[in-house]
Design a protein around this motif. Structure first.
Motif, PDB file in Angstrom:
ATOM      1  N   TYR A  15       6.356 185.770  68.480  1.00  0.00           N
ATOM      2  CA  TYR A  15       5.778 186.716  69.468  1.00  0.00           C
ATOM      3  C   TYR A  15       4.869 185.814  70.489  1.00  0.00           C
ATOM      4  N   ARG A  16       3.918 185.030  69.524  1.00  0.00           N
ATOM      5  CA  ARG A  16       3.055 184.367  70.443  1.00  0.00           C
ATOM      6  C   ARG A  16       3.701 183.409  71.428  1.00  0.00           C
ATOM      7  N   TYR A  17       4.717 182.571  71.036  1.00  0.00           N
ATOM      8  CA  TYR A  17       5.143 181.218  71.559  1.00  0.00           C
ATOM      9  C   TYR A  17       6.576 181.785  72.544  1.00  0.00           C
ATOM     10  N   MET A  18       6.970 182.942  72.207  1.00  0.00           N
ATOM     11  CA  MET A  18       8.560 183.297  72.804  1.00  0.00           C
ATOM     12  C   MET A  18       8.365 182.933  74.336  1.00  0.00           C
TER      13      MET A  18
ATOM     14  N   LEU B 120       8.751 176.553  75.388  1.00  0.00           N
ATOM     15  CA  LEU B 120       8.740 175.366  74.635  1.00  0.00           C
ATOM     16  C   LEU B 120       9.974 174.595  74.598  1.00  0.00           C
ATOM     17  N   ASP B 121       9.808 173.218  74.276  1.00  0.00           N
ATOM     18  CA  ASP B 121      11.009 172.428  74.207  1.00  0.00           C
ATOM     19  C   ASP B 121      11.366 172.013  72.672  1.00  0.00           C
ATOM     20  N   LEU B 122      10.283 171.845  72.041  1.00  0.00           N
ATOM     21  CA  LEU B 122      10.403 171.184  70.705  1.00  0.00           C
ATOM     22  C   LEU B 122       9.006 172.047  69.811  1.00  0.00           C
ATOM     23  N   ILE B 123       9.422 172.118  68.720  1.00  0.00           N
ATOM     24  CA  ILE B 123       8.295 172.468  67.813  1.00  0.00           C
ATOM     25  C   ILE B 123       8.206 171.190  66.741  1.00  0.00           C
ATOM     26  N   VAL B 124       7.104 170.804  66.549  1.00  0.00           N
ATOM     27  CA  VAL B 124       6.800 169.513  65.672  1.00  0.00           C
ATOM     28  C   VAL B 124       6.043 169.968  64.576  1.00  0.00           C
ATOM     29  N   GLY B 125       6.756 169.983  63.211  1.00  0.00           N
ATOM     30  CA  GLY B 125       6.253 170.260  62.315  1.00  0.00           C
ATOM     31  C   GLY B 125       5.515 168.846  61.337  1.00  0.00           C
ATOM     32  N   ILE B 126       4.347 169.336  60.681  1.00  0.00           N
ATOM     33  CA  ILE B 126       3.786 168.034  59.930  1.00  0.00           C
ATOM     34  C   ILE B 126       4.131 168.163  58.558  1.00  0.00           C
ATOM     35  N   ASP B 127       4.551 166.988  58.126  1.00  0.00           N
ATOM     36  CA  ASP B 127       4.952 166.723  56.550  1.00  0.00           C
ATOM     37  C   ASP B 127       3.776 167.357  55.542  1.00  0.00           C
ATOM     38  N   ALA B 128       4.097 168.184  54.835  1.00  0.00           N
ATOM     39  CA  ALA B 128       5.608 168.604  54.442  1.00  0.00           C
ATOM     40  C   ALA B 128       5.700 170.017  54.625  1.00  0.00           C
ATOM     41  N   ARG B 129       4.643 170.878  54.542  1.00  0.00           N
ATOM     42  CA  ARG B 129       4.514 172.395  54.568  1.00  0.00           C
ATOM     43  C   ARG B 129       4.874 172.802  56.137  1.00  0.00           C
ATOM     44  N   GLY B 130       4.471 172.167  57.135  1.00  0.00           N
ATOM     45  CA  GLY B 130       4.703 172.479  58.424  1.00  0.00           C
ATOM     46  C   GLY B 130       6.171 172.350  58.683  1.00  0.00           C
ATOM     47  N   PHE B 131       7.065 171.664  57.667  1.00  0.00           N
ATOM     48  CA  PHE B 131       8.629 171.788  58.018  1.00  0.00           C
ATOM     49  C   PHE B 131       8.841 173.216  57.911  1.00  0.00           C
ATOM     50  N   ILE B 132       8.356 173.768  56.795  1.00  0.00           N
ATOM     51  CA  ILE B 132       8.783 175.280  56.462  1.00  0.00           C
ATOM     52  C   ILE B 132       8.692 176.118  57.453  1.00  0.00           C
ATOM     53  N   PHE B 133       7.526 176.229  58.233  1.00  0.00           N
ATOM     54  CA  PHE B 133       7.192 177.122  59.346  1.00  0.00           C
ATOM     55  C   PHE B 133       7.862 176.544  60.356  1.00  0.00           C
ATOM     56  N   GLY B 134       7.751 175.132  60.753  1.00  0.00           N
ATOM     57  CA  GLY B 134       8.340 174.830  62.087  1.00  0.00           C
ATOM     58  C   GLY B 134       9.787 174.888  62.146  1.00  0.00           C
ATOM     59  N   SER B 135      10.530 174.861  61.102  1.00  0.00           N
ATOM     60  CA  SER B 135      12.035 174.683  61.387  1.00  0.00           C
ATOM     61  C   SER B 135      12.381 176.269  61.601  1.00  0.00           C
ATOM     62  N   ALA B 136      11.962 177.208  60.866  1.00  0.00           N
ATOM     63  CA  ALA B 136      11.840 178.743  61.084  1.00  0.00           C
ATOM     64  C   ALA B 136      11.533 178.989  62.421  1.00  0.00           C
ATOM     65  N   LEU B 137      10.553 178.572  62.787  1.00  0.00           N
ATOM     66  CA  LEU B 137      10.151 178.919  64.222  1.00  0.00           C
ATOM     67  C   LEU B 137      11.012 178.156  65.227  1.00  0.00           C
ATOM     68  N   ALA B 138      11.380 177.134  65.100  1.00  0.00           N
ATOM     69  CA  ALA B 138      12.191 176.408  65.798  1.00  0.00           C
ATOM     70  C   ALA B 138      13.528 177.393  66.303  1.00  0.00           C
TER      71      ALA B 138
ATOM     72  N   GLY C 288       4.649 163.559  75.342  1.00  0.00           N
ATOM     73  CA  GLY C 288       4.802 164.797  75.106  1.00  0.00           C
ATOM     74  C   GLY C 288       3.366 165.809  75.566  1.00  0.00           C
ATOM     75  N   ASN C 289       3.793 166.997  76.058  1.00  0.00           N
ATOM     76  CA  ASN C 289       2.804 167.866  76.486  1.00  0.00           C
ATOM     77  C   ASN C 289       2.363 168.639  75.328  1.00  0.00           C
ATOM     78  N   VAL C 290       1.455 168.534  74.715  1.00  0.00           N
ATOM     79  CA  VAL C 290       1.195 169.202  73.547  1.00  0.00           C
ATOM     80  C   VAL C 290       0.458 171.004  74.017  1.00  0.00           C
ATOM     81  N   ILE C 291       1.281 171.762  74.085  1.00  0.00           N
ATOM     82  CA  ILE C 291       0.768 173.120  74.492  1.00  0.00           C
ATOM     83  C   ILE C 291      -0.105 173.805  73.450  1.00  0.00           C
ATOM     84  N   GLU C 292      -0.280 173.688  72.387  1.00  0.00           N
ATOM     85  CA  GLU C 292      -0.880 174.136  71.145  1.00  0.00           C
ATOM     86  C   GLU C 292      -0.447 173.587  69.832  1.00  0.00           C
TER      87      GLU C 292
END
Length: 183
Positions: free
Chosen positions: A53-56, A60-78, A150-154
């Motif tokens: 809801y925050r980002y829809m 956005l073009d890409l979600i960047v997830g940080i190793d390793a737990r950011g992968f969990i949330f980033g991939s689901a969000l992407a 890249g243009n880091v939106i947030e």
């Protein structure tokens, strides 16, 4: 659901499922374990929905997830936002040409990398991780994305530990920062 200000129920649900693990990975560190949070299907869905809801509407073009737990949330969000996913990995884990950035963290030094061709100039990117402590990893990811144009939106995290100063350091880069809960 209000994407700008998570409901107290969502924050309490998330916070209530974060486990404190003292003296891990070394003595004096209080590790915030998100495993119970992602094991609970209702909480995990509420968390991902909040980010969706925050980002829809942010184009956005890409979600960047940080190793390793950011992968969990980033991939689901992407997946939910129908955008690409790019992993920022620990040094030496990516198979192709990379760009890297060293940083300090609360219990040592490290480096992260991403593929040199993973972000195109001007792409709108969200960075996500589970937690921001001193901000070293998130700051390194911001620098890597800026190197590639890249243009880091947030930058976003589930947990902010403001007493460790990371979110304040991120603010100095003029990159907006969002977290679900402060602990």
């Amino acid at each position: 659901m209000n994407a700008q200000n998570p409901s107290i129920e969502t924050v309490n649900l998330v916070r209530g499922l974060i486990r404190d693990v003292p003296d891990w990975p070394k003595p004096g560190i209080l590790f915030r374990d998100i495993t119970p949070l992602i094991q609970d299907p209702l909480a995990f869905r509420a968390l991902i929905d909040l980010f969706v809801y925050r980002y829809m509407r942010r184009r956005l073009d890409l979600i960047v997830g940080i190793d390793a737990r950011g992968f969990i949330f980033g991939s689901a969000l992407a997946y939910a936002l129908n955008v690409g996913f790019v992993p920022v990995r620990k040094q030496g884990k990516l198979p192709s040409q990379t760009v890297g950035q060293s940083y300090s963290l609360e219990y040592g030094e490290a480096s992260v990398e991403l593929h040199a061709d993973s972000v195109k100039p001007g792409q709108r990117v969200l960075i996500i991780d589970d937690l921001v402590a001193t901000g070293g990893t998130m700051l390194a990811a911001i620098k890597l994305l800026q190197k590639l144009g890249g243009n880091v939106i947030e930058a976003a995290a589930i947990i902010d530990l403001p007493e460790l100063g990371g979110s304040a350091e991120i603010a100095k880069t003029e990159t907006p920062f969002f977290s679900i809960c402060r602990m």
